[in-house]
Structure formats: C-alpha cells, structure tokens
Design a protein around this motif. Sequence first.
Motif, mmCIF file in Angstrom:
data_model
loop_
_atom_site.group_PDB
_atom_site.id
_atom_site.type_symbol
_atom_site.label_atom_id
_atom_site.label_comp_id
_atom_site.label_asym_id
_atom_site.label_seq_id
_atom_site.Cartn_x
_atom_site.Cartn_y
_atom_site.Cartn_z
ATOM 1 N N VAL A 165 -3.255 12.161 5.062
ATOM 2 C CA VAL A 165 -3.037 10.916 5.806
ATOM 3 C C VAL A 165 -2.995 9.757 4.799
ATOM 4 O O VAL A 165 -3.875 9.634 3.961
ATOM 5 C CB VAL A 165 -4.163 10.693 6.852
ATOM 6 C CG1 VAL A 165 -4.070 9.299 7.470
ATOM 7 C CG2 VAL A 165 -4.096 11.762 7.932
ATOM 8 N N PRO A 166 -1.963 8.906 4.872
ATOM 9 C CA PRO A 166 -1.908 7.768 3.950
ATOM 10 C C PRO A 166 -2.988 6.722 4.265
ATOM 11 O O PRO A 166 -3.320 6.516 5.426
ATOM 12 C CB PRO A 166 -0.505 7.195 4.159
ATOM 13 C CG PRO A 166 -0.001 7.771 5.416
ATOM 14 C CD PRO A 166 -0.787 8.995 5.734
ATOM 15 N N ILE A 167 -3.495 6.106 3.213
ATOM 16 C CA ILE A 167 -4.432 4.998 3.347
ATOM 17 C C ILE A 167 -3.853 3.827 2.553
ATOM 18 O O ILE A 167 -3.557 3.960 1.375
ATOM 19 C CB ILE A 167 -5.864 5.366 2.894
ATOM 20 C CG1 ILE A 167 -6.779 4.129 2.938
ATOM 21 C CG2 ILE A 167 -5.897 6.047 1.543
ATOM 22 C CD1 ILE A 167 -8.263 4.431 2.755
ATOM 23 N N VAL A 168 -3.662 2.714 3.251
ATOM 24 C CA VAL A 168 -3.127 1.493 2.652
ATOM 25 C C VAL A 168 -4.296 0.530 2.500
ATOM 26 O O VAL A 168 -4.919 0.152 3.499
ATOM 27 C CB VAL A 168 -2.020 0.873 3.530
ATOM 28 C CG1 VAL A 168 -1.511 -0.417 2.903
ATOM 29 C CG2 VAL A 168 -0.898 1.869 3.758
ATOM 30 N N ILE A 169 -4.583 0.152 1.267
ATOM 31 C CA ILE A 169 -5.682 -0.773 1.002
ATOM 32 C C ILE A 169 -5.073 -2.101 0.569
ATOM 33 O O ILE A 169 -4.455 -2.200 -0.499
ATOM 34 C CB ILE A 169 -6.636 -0.207 -0.070
ATOM 35 C CG1 ILE A 169 -7.118 1.182 0.329
ATOM 36 C CG2 ILE A 169 -7.807 -1.172 -0.272
ATOM 37 C CD1 ILE A 169 -7.921 1.912 -0.730
ATOM 38 N N ASN A 170 -5.218 -3.099 1.425
ATOM 39 C CA ASN A 170 -4.647 -4.427 1.203
ATOM 40 C C ASN A 170 -5.707 -5.365 0.625
ATOM 41 O O ASN A 170 -6.896 -5.193 0.883
ATOM 42 C CB ASN A 170 -4.155 -5.006 2.540
ATOM 43 C CG ASN A 170 -3.038 -4.182 3.141
ATOM 44 O OD1 ASN A 170 -2.081 -3.865 2.469
ATOM 45 N ND2 ASN A 170 -3.177 -3.835 4.418
ATOM 46 N N PRO A 171 -5.236 -6.395 -0.135
ATOM 47 C CA PRO A 171 -6.195 -7.382 -0.682
ATOM 48 C C PRO A 171 -7.006 -8.068 0.416
ATOM 49 O O PRO A 171 -6.632 -8.132 1.534
ATOM 50 C CB PRO A 171 -5.315 -8.387 -1.413
ATOM 51 C CG PRO A 171 -4.016 -7.696 -1.648
ATOM 52 C CD PRO A 171 -3.871 -6.667 -0.549
#
Length: 171
Positions: A165-171
């Motif tokens: 599963v992709p995990i997108v970590i944003n600022p």
Amino acid sequence: MYKPTRRVVAFSMLAVLAACGRPPSKFRAYNGPAVTQVVVNKGERKLYLLNDRTVLKAYDVGLGNEPVGHKQFEGDGKTPEGVYYIDRFNPRSQYHLSVGVSYPNENDTALAQALGRKPGGDIFIHGWGPDGNRLAPNRRDWTAGCIAVRDDEIEEVYAMLRPGVPIVINP
C-alpha cells in the motif's frame, strides 16, 4: 426444574475466571474496505487511511523529534517526506506493533551520500509502547523519525494495512 450439580457450577466458574485472566489480544480483525493509500500530513500531525478518495480512519500522530523538513540522513530526527510503500509488519515491536515504511528510496540514498552520510532506515508507523507512554503526553514529536499513534490505534492500523500500500508523507 433443572438444578445444576456442584461439578457443573464449579466448571462454569472456572471457565469464567479463566476468561477474565487473559489480557486482550493486540491483534484485531478487519473486514471493511481495503486501504488503498495512507496519507500523512506532517504539518497537521494527521494520518489518514483511505479507500480511493474516501477516508476510512484518521489519527493524530507524533513525528520525529525534528519534525520540520525531509529526512536527509541517519540520526537527524526527521520523518521522511515523499511516496513510499508499506513493506513489513513487526508483531513484536518495542512500540506495541509497527508497520514498516520503505524509506530510504534511491533518491534518499543519493541525497545522504552526497552529504557524506548514511540515509538511515527503520522508519515505521508504530504505537507508543513504554517510551511513548512516558514521552508522548509531554512532547508530541518524540520519535527518531517514525510516525507514532496510540497503542490502541496501531492495532487498527496494523489490521487494516497490507504490504504494497502506498504511503504519501506530505510536509
């Protein structure tokens, strides 16, 4: 009228007492919609589990002890930013349960090497465990770069996620 024997009463009481003495399992079942993406918004201190565009669950999080900016090298205390994948599960984590994030990627490794450093690794979404129970009430961002949720919440996260599963970590 039925009158239970002493033996039936004794066995019934033993069964009740045995059930009361067991700690609840930290492993939960989940049979809802599949989580297709994890989004972490560091500035909001929020983690979202999504099915397509629908938020299934949202959690408050603690981050690395230096929460602003992208992780550049081992020991900088920062939580990475970018797109990664769920890549492992640790049922015996010192932080109750933990779910691995595929940091570092090729770009992370190249950045660290350009700085003459190692990129680090072992980035997880994890529970508080004993360290967090001691630190988190007084300090929101206390990890070495991981994403922390309460122990009861990591039980849900652990049950809902799958490898890849992709995990997108944003600022």
